[in-house]
Motif scaffolding. Structure first.
Motif, PDB file in Angstrom:
ATOM      1  N   TYR A  79       0.836  -1.191   0.000  1.00 11.58           N
ATOM      2  CA  TYR A  79       0.000   0.000   0.000  1.00 11.58           C
ATOM      3  C   TYR A  79       0.878   1.251   0.000  1.00 11.58           C
ATOM      4  O   TYR A  79       1.885   1.315   0.714  1.00 11.58           O
ATOM      5  CB  TYR A  79      -0.916   0.007   1.226  1.00 11.58           C
ATOM      6  CG  TYR A  79      -1.811  -1.204   1.295  1.00 11.58           C
ATOM      7  CD1 TYR A  79      -3.073  -1.199   0.707  1.00 11.58           C
ATOM      8  CD2 TYR A  79      -1.384  -2.377   1.929  1.00 11.58           C
ATOM      9  CE1 TYR A  79      -3.890  -2.311   0.755  1.00 11.58           C
ATOM     10  CE2 TYR A  79      -2.195  -3.500   1.974  1.00 11.58           C
ATOM     11  CZ  TYR A  79      -3.448  -3.467   1.387  1.00 11.58           C
ATOM     12  OH  TYR A  79      -4.246  -4.566   1.426  1.00 11.58           O
ATOM     13  N   LEU A 107      -3.845   6.441   2.090  1.00 14.68           N
ATOM     14  CA  LEU A 107      -3.207   5.133   2.005  1.00 14.68           C
ATOM     15  C   LEU A 107      -3.956   4.356   0.932  1.00 14.68           C
ATOM     16  O   LEU A 107      -5.091   3.937   1.142  1.00 14.68           O
ATOM     17  CB  LEU A 107      -3.263   4.415   3.352  1.00 14.68           C
ATOM     18  CG  LEU A 107      -2.370   3.190   3.524  1.00 14.68           C
ATOM     19  CD1 LEU A 107      -0.901   3.551   3.359  1.00 14.68           C
ATOM     20  CD2 LEU A 107      -2.592   2.565   4.896  1.00 14.68           C
ATOM     21  N   PHE A 119       1.537   5.145   0.778  1.00 14.26           N
ATOM     22  CA  PHE A 119       1.181   6.305   1.591  1.00 14.26           C
ATOM     23  C   PHE A 119       1.605   7.559   0.834  1.00 14.26           C
ATOM     24  O   PHE A 119       2.733   7.646   0.327  1.00 14.26           O
ATOM     25  CB  PHE A 119       1.897   6.239   2.938  1.00 14.26           C
ATOM     26  CG  PHE A 119       1.738   7.483   3.778  1.00 14.26           C
ATOM     27  CD1 PHE A 119       0.671   7.609   4.647  1.00 14.26           C
ATOM     28  CD2 PHE A 119       2.659   8.525   3.702  1.00 14.26           C
ATOM     29  CE1 PHE A 119       0.520   8.745   5.436  1.00 14.26           C
ATOM     30  CE2 PHE A 119       2.522   9.667   4.471  1.00 14.26           C
ATOM     31  CZ  PHE A 119       1.442   9.777   5.341  1.00 14.26           C
ATOM     32  N   ALA A 164      -5.373   4.350  10.280  1.00  9.79           N
ATOM     33  CA  ALA A 164      -6.195   3.885   9.162  1.00  9.79           C
ATOM     34  C   ALA A 164      -7.551   3.468   9.722  1.00  9.79           C
ATOM     35  O   ALA A 164      -7.685   2.409  10.332  1.00  9.79           O
ATOM     36  CB  ALA A 164      -5.521   2.720   8.445  1.00  9.79           C
TER      37      ALA A 164
END
Length: 544
Positions: free
Chosen positions: A402, A415, A404, A434
């Motif tokens: 993922y 994200l 950022f 998150a």
């Protein structure tokens, strides 16, 4: 009806009650046998699922316990510096010497001379700045990362009310103290760290009594203690921190400074290979017990062997395949490398059970002990070394990579396109949470000069097995649904048996009615025949 049948000697002589029962039974009993067989099969399957559920719950508990265990332990040679492990894969085989010359302290202010908690403090405006008092005479420099806060005080505001208003501010703790001589003081405490001291400024238009809280130019009248940073050395390197809890000095560890030291304190992370082997062997034993039971329950009974309670059950077969396949799936190590349980010496025997090659396992623990942590615990890691991971995603987090991204101007961050909520820390870094998305629950702290990096999340075999079993066992899971279906089958088939019993009673009554009518006709015919025979015999007698 049975009595009438036996008393009737002019009819057929047949026991019509027995005949009616026999004919009805001939029609109904085969159907009842089929229904009973289906009930027996469903109840046998329910017994099998009860055994399966019990064993899987044991395996689930075993995996849950294993996911909380670690084989890399953090130690300290003095209670002056306590240590906690935060990421064992980063802390393995680390050893550092820590010397603490002073602890981080909070600023303490005392505003004295009040008659009680309900003493009025006067109306006006009080502004609280955060920053550092230093020099002689002392001067104040504001902390640019923290905004000033303002409190409006009315004519009815008491000392206790003011303490409550101050407590509502981040970084401020206040209370009214009875000093014991009939006087009361307002005690105010800041957060630790030299840059977190407080400056109170009272607006010039405020009441004179409120002016007693003004320390804008000279804090000496109220300051009992100034705030300060912790001063320490790490392997001879001088370090200062605003807090006594430090998580950015030694990789994978959080240090808590409890007291000043008279000499170096050794903080280390060491591996326990014997514990690791015990954990692995215990896990394999629980897995073997579960896979054996699944195999026995679904056995088809070929070659004269006994079939299992769930032979041919599609749900049980699917669960057996899923558990077996999980044991051969790959997972990610601490460096992102692809690993298999076989890399740790886990092998499959001819009967399908798992065993441990101790020599191979010991070799892994000797050469790369952090790998075993990836068997037990999920891993969330950053491609940016300065980013610290504070919390893992929830159990339903999705493995993957993922990105950022943070806007340097606004500080807004995402994200993989999902917004993440951030709080600014004293040192300018931000801790992000998150709250949505595939990494929901993850928490990580980003330095203020870092705006882009990747996070990789990997599931451990232990948590994967645990989560899969959770899915089977939970309400609405495959086992629960199958048990509900089987219980419904038993209920429906029992209703079918009751219906067949009612059908049999109806048939018996109908056959009895028909045979009774037949007996009446036969009796009448027999009576008529007897009359004619007697009449003819009389005629013949008269002719003689």
């Amino acid at each position: 009806m049975e009595i009438l049948s036996k008393l009737n000697t002019n009819g057929t002589g047949i026991d019509i009650t027995q005949l009616s029962n026999d004919l009805a039974s001939a029609e109904i009993e085969p159907r009842k046998m089929l229904v009973s067989d289906r009930i027996d099969a469903a109840e046998l399957s329910l017994t099998g699922y009860e055994r399966m559920r019990g064993q899987l719950e044991i395996l689930q508990e075993s995996m849950s316990i294993a996911s909380t265990m670690g084989t890399i332990n953090a130690t300290s040679t003095s209670s002056a510096v306590s240590v906690a492990m935060t990421d064992a894969t980063r802390a393995v085989n680390i050893s550092s010497e820590i010397t603490v010359s002073s602890l981080a302290q909070s600023q303490v202010l005392e505003f004295a001379g009040f008659t009680g908690e309900d003493a009025l403090v006067g109306a006006g405006t009080l502004t609280i700045d955060f920053g550092k008092w230093a020099g002689e005479p002392q001067s104040f420099s504001a902390n640019g990362a923290r905004s000033a806060q303002t409190i409006t005080v009315t004519e009815t505001t008491t000392l206790a009310d003011l303490a409550t208003s101050l407590n509502a501010l981040d970084g401020v703790t206040a209370r009214v103290v009875n000093v014991g001589d009939g006087n009361f003081s307002l005690g105010v405490v800041s957060e630790t760290g030299a840059a977190n001291a407080l400056r109170f400024t009272v607006d010039s238009a405020s009441d004179a009594s409120l002016q007693a809280f003004d320390i804008a130019t000279d804090p000496a009248t109220a300051m009992i203690r100034n705030s300060s940073d912790a001063q320490l050395t790490v392997d001879g390197i001088n370090v200062s921190r605003s807090s006594n809890e430090i998580n950015d000095l030694i990789a994978g560890m959080t240090l808590t400074l409890e007291a000043e030291t008279t000499g170096p304190v050794t903080v280390a992370a060491n591996t326990d290979p014997d514990l690791a082997r015990d954990i692995m062997e215990s896990l394999l034993a629980d897995i073997n017990a579960s896979t054996k039971l699944l195999k026995d329950l679904t056995a088809r009974g070929f070659g004269g062997s006994e079939s299992g309670e769930l032979a041919g059950d599609p749900v049980a077969e699917a669960i057996k395949r899923d558990v077996s396949s999980m044991l051969t799936k790959s997972f990610s190590g601490p460096d992102g490398a692809t690993l298999y349980l076989s890399d740790f010496g886990v092998r499959t025997e001819r009967d399908g059970s798992l065993s441990l090659d101790s020599a191979k396992f010991d070799s892994v623990m000797k050469n790369n002990p952090s790998l075993f942590e990836s068997v037990l615990q999920d891993g969330l890691r950053s491609t940016e070394p300065g980013v610290s991971i504070d919390g893992l995603p929830a159990s339903d987090g999705t493995p993957g990579r993922y990105t950022f991204a943070r806007d340097p101007d606004t500080g807004d961050a995402t994200l993989n396109g999902n917004d993440v909520f951030g709080l600014t820390n004293e040192d300018g870094s931000k801790t992000y949470f998150a709250l949505t998305g595939p990494l929901k629950g993850a928490t990580f702290t980003v330095p203020q000069d870092v705006h882009s990096f990747d996070l990789t999340f990997a599931k451990s075999p232990v948590s994967s097995i645990r989560d899969t079993i959770d899915g089977y066992l939970q309400l609405g899971g495959s086992i629960s649904d199958r048990e509900n279906s089987l219980n419904m089958t038993v209920s429906e088939e029992n209703e079918a048996l009751e219906a067949l019993d009612e059908r049999m009673e109806t048939l018996v009554d109908r056959y009895l009615e028909q045979f009774t009518y037949m007996e009446t006709i036969v009796t009448q015919l027999n009576s008529t025949g007897e009359y004619l025979t007697n009449l003819i015999d009389a005629w013949n007698s008269d002719n003689n």
